[in-house]
Design a protein around this motif. Structure first.
Motif, PDB file in Angstrom:
ATOM      1  N   THR A   1      -3.886   7.538 -14.918  1.00 39.00           N
ATOM      2  CA  THR A   1      -3.153   6.803 -13.907  1.00 39.00           C
ATOM      3  C   THR A   1      -4.066   5.692 -13.434  1.00 39.00           C
ATOM      4  O   THR A   1      -5.240   5.632 -13.822  1.00 39.00           O
ATOM      5  N   SER A   2      -3.548   4.795 -12.633  1.00 44.85           N
ATOM      6  CA  SER A   2      -4.356   3.651 -12.224  1.00 44.85           C
ATOM      7  C   SER A   2      -3.816   3.054 -10.936  1.00 44.85           C
ATOM      8  O   SER A   2      -2.798   3.513 -10.389  1.00 44.85           O
ATOM      9  N   THR A   3      -4.516   2.047 -10.451  1.00 44.04           N
ATOM     10  CA  THR A   3      -4.056   1.249  -9.315  1.00 44.04           C
ATOM     11  C   THR A   3      -4.297  -0.215  -9.635  1.00 44.04           C
ATOM     12  O   THR A   3      -5.296  -0.565 -10.270  1.00 44.04           O
ATOM     13  N   PHE A   4      -3.387  -1.065  -9.219  1.00 40.14           N
ATOM     14  CA  PHE A   4      -3.593  -2.512  -9.289  1.00 40.14           C
ATOM     15  C   PHE A   4      -3.790  -3.008  -7.861  1.00 40.14           C
ATOM     16  O   PHE A   4      -2.828  -3.147  -7.100  1.00 40.14           O
ATOM     17  N   ALA A   5      -5.039  -3.231  -7.499  1.00 39.68           N
ATOM     18  CA  ALA A   5      -5.358  -3.669  -6.144  1.00 39.68           C
ATOM     19  C   ALA A   5      -6.839  -4.007  -6.077  1.00 39.68           C
ATOM     20  O   ALA A   5      -7.635  -3.462  -6.851  1.00 39.68           O
ATOM     21  N   PRO A   6      -7.232  -4.895  -5.170  1.00 39.93           N
ATOM     22  CA  PRO A   6      -8.663  -5.084  -4.932  1.00 39.93           C
ATOM     23  C   PRO A   6      -9.282  -3.777  -4.457  1.00 39.93           C
ATOM     24  O   PRO A   6      -8.623  -2.964  -3.798  1.00 39.93           O
ATOM     25  N   PHE A   7     -10.546  -3.564  -4.768  1.00 37.50           N
ATOM     26  CA  PHE A   7     -11.225  -2.324  -4.408  1.00 37.50           C
ATOM     27  C   PHE A   7     -11.109  -2.032  -2.913  1.00 37.50           C
ATOM     28  O   PHE A   7     -10.912  -0.877  -2.507  1.00 37.50           O
ATOM     29  N   THR A   8     -11.201  -3.058  -2.076  1.00 37.02           N
ATOM     30  CA  THR A   8     -11.163  -2.857  -0.624  1.00 37.02           C
ATOM     31  C   THR A   8      -9.797  -2.396  -0.127  1.00 37.02           C
ATOM     32  O   THR A   8      -9.674  -1.948   1.012  1.00 37.02           O
TER      33      THR A   8
ATOM     34  N   ILE B   1      -7.980  -0.053  -1.852  1.00 41.52           N
ATOM     35  CA  ILE B   1      -7.729   1.264  -2.434  1.00 41.52           C
ATOM     36  C   ILE B   1      -8.375   2.314  -1.534  1.00 41.52           C
ATOM     37  O   ILE B   1      -9.567   2.219  -1.221  1.00 41.52           O
ATOM     38  N   SER B   2      -7.610   3.304  -1.101  1.00 39.76           N
ATOM     39  CA  SER B   2      -8.181   4.328  -0.233  1.00 39.76           C
ATOM     40  C   SER B   2      -9.092   5.241  -1.046  1.00 39.76           C
ATOM     41  O   SER B   2      -9.024   5.316  -2.277  1.00 39.76           O
ATOM     42  N   ALA B   3      -9.945   5.983  -0.333  1.00 46.75           N
ATOM     43  CA  ALA B   3     -10.864   6.919  -1.004  1.00 46.75           C
ATOM     44  C   ALA B   3     -10.090   7.986  -1.767  1.00 46.75           C
ATOM     45  O   ALA B   3     -10.460   8.352  -2.897  1.00 46.75           O
ATOM     46  N   ASP B   4      -8.993   8.478  -1.178  1.00 48.82           N
ATOM     47  CA  ASP B   4      -8.186   9.499  -1.854  1.00 48.82           C
ATOM     48  C   ASP B   4      -7.535   8.947  -3.118  1.00 48.82           C
ATOM     49  O   ASP B   4      -7.434   9.641  -4.133  1.00 48.82           O
TER      50      ASP B   4
ATOM     51  N   PRO C   1     -11.299  -7.464 -12.586  1.00 50.10           N
ATOM     52  CA  PRO C   1     -10.859  -7.323 -11.199  1.00 50.10           C
ATOM     53  C   PRO C   1      -9.499  -6.632 -11.111  1.00 50.10           C
ATOM     54  O   PRO C   1      -8.734  -6.612 -12.081  1.00 50.10           O
ATOM     55  N   LEU C   2      -9.238  -6.032  -9.965  1.00 41.82           N
ATOM     56  CA  LEU C   2      -7.966  -5.396  -9.617  1.00 41.82           C
ATOM     57  C   LEU C   2      -7.751  -4.045 -10.311  1.00 41.82           C
ATOM     58  O   LEU C   2      -6.720  -3.418 -10.132  1.00 41.82           O
ATOM     59  N   GLN C   3      -8.718  -3.594 -11.101  1.00 40.70           N
ATOM     60  CA  GLN C   3      -8.606  -2.294 -11.774  1.00 40.70           C
ATOM     61  C   GLN C   3      -9.930  -1.527 -11.705  1.00 40.70           C
ATOM     62  O   GLN C   3     -10.362  -0.924 -12.677  1.00 40.70           O
TER      63      GLN C   3
END
Length: 337
Positions: free
Chosen positions: A94-101, A103-106, A151-153
């Protein structure tokens, strides 16, 4: 859906969609018995039908690969119903597309648990059974992003880097033990899969793979080939993969600046993202909306069905020999002058 097959016993994680779905079909086309590990029931049922229609025998198993107990129990079930596992393919992620800042720790932990530890758990479940028999193959589905972060991943890239390091360590240990079990890795390019419609995204526009984009069948064919030829430590799929990995080796700072400038726009289309779009980070999307997402994403018209790099990766020995012969000929000719 268990039963006797004529081919090998193959387990594929992440088999309900994308590359895993295409790989399951490819193995089934050879008459293999294919265990399908994924979370979503709708996608699993459809993948099982694909396998049966292709000539294989299917065993769909609802498994969260972030839970070793579930993965190990699935391996027990596979061997009970199908017999000894010959090939284990780790593909679930799974993944997220977002700047690191943003993305929550969970959320970061969840991506790591599925995408990295899921591979560790699948590998451990396979090895626990293969080592005593001194045979078997583990195929890690990797990415050019195992070598080059973008970036973003950040969570996904971190997990793919971790898989690369873990696999190298394990390979050395197997070689030390003179084990008959093999582990190989297949590094993938951008692929036309449903992930861009179901992973968590906080981008303003719809996510997209960075072109050039390849069809999942290209990836699946490489996985099957790697399973048949596991003594190669890794395979590169797509010219973009080779270019990215070589570029990062020789000019990483230049790539940093290029991706800082182009990496945000190249991963988004011009169409706004729906804020109500579900994501599969915590729960499978196909169970939420009752839809089978299949192997392909929404980029069919922009995707390639083949690439010379796939052939080159399989025949690197012959290419090296040919290059050496040409170089020798050039030197020999020059010395005659």
């Amino acid at each position: 859906m268990s039963g006797k097959g004529t081919g090998r016993v193959v387990a594929v994680t992440g088999a309900s969609g994308g590359i895993g779905r295409a790989a399951a079909r490819a193995f089934a086309g050879r008459g293999d018995r294919v265990a399908l590990l994924a979370r979503g029931e709708k996608g699993l049922d459809a993948a099982a039908k694909d396998v049966e229609d292709a000539g294989g025998t299917a065993l769909p198993l609802s498994v969260d690969t972030a839970d070793f107990g579930q993965v190990d129990a699935a391996a027990d079930r596979i061997e009970k119903e199908f017999g000894p596992i010959d090939v284990w393919v780790n593909d679930a992620f799974t993944s997220t597309f977002a700047p690191f800042t943003e993305i929550s720790a969970d959320e970061f932990k969840r991506v790591t648990d599925v995408t990295y530890l899921g591979y560790v758990y699948g590998t451990k479940a396979a090895l626990n059974r293969m080592r005593s028999r001194d045979r078997g193959t583990i195929v890690q589905v990797g990415s050019a992003l195992a070598y080059r972060g973008i970036p973003l991943q950040s969570a996904y890239c971190g997990a793919k880097h971790a898989i690369q390091g873990f696999t190298e360590s394990l390979r050395c240990e197997l070689l030390h033990d003179k084990s008959g079990v093999h582990v190989t890795m297949v590094q993938m390019p951008a692929v036309n899969t449903p992930q861009f419609d179901w992973v968590l995204s906080r981008l303003p526009n719809k996510a997209q793979p960075v072109p050039p984009i390849y069809q999942p069948e290209v990836a699946a064919d490489a996985i099957v080939y790697a399973a048949d030829h596991p003594k190669r430590r890794e395979y590169w799929v797509g010219g973009s993969t080779a270019g990215t990995m070589l570029g990062n080796k020789f000019a990483p700072g230049l790539l940093d600046r290029y991706l800082a400038k182009k990496g945000y726009a190249s991963q988004q289309t011009s169409r706004p993202r729906s804020p109500d779009r579900p994501s599969n980070l915590w729960e499978p999307v196909d169970d939420e909306d009752g839809r089978d997402y299949g192997a392909h994403g929404r980029f069919d018209r922009r995707s390639r069905s083949g690439d010379m790099q796939v052939w080159a990766s399989r025949h690197h020995g012959q290419l090296a020999a040919a290059s050496g012969a040409v170089a020798f000929g050039v030197v020999k000719k020059a010395l005659r002058r």
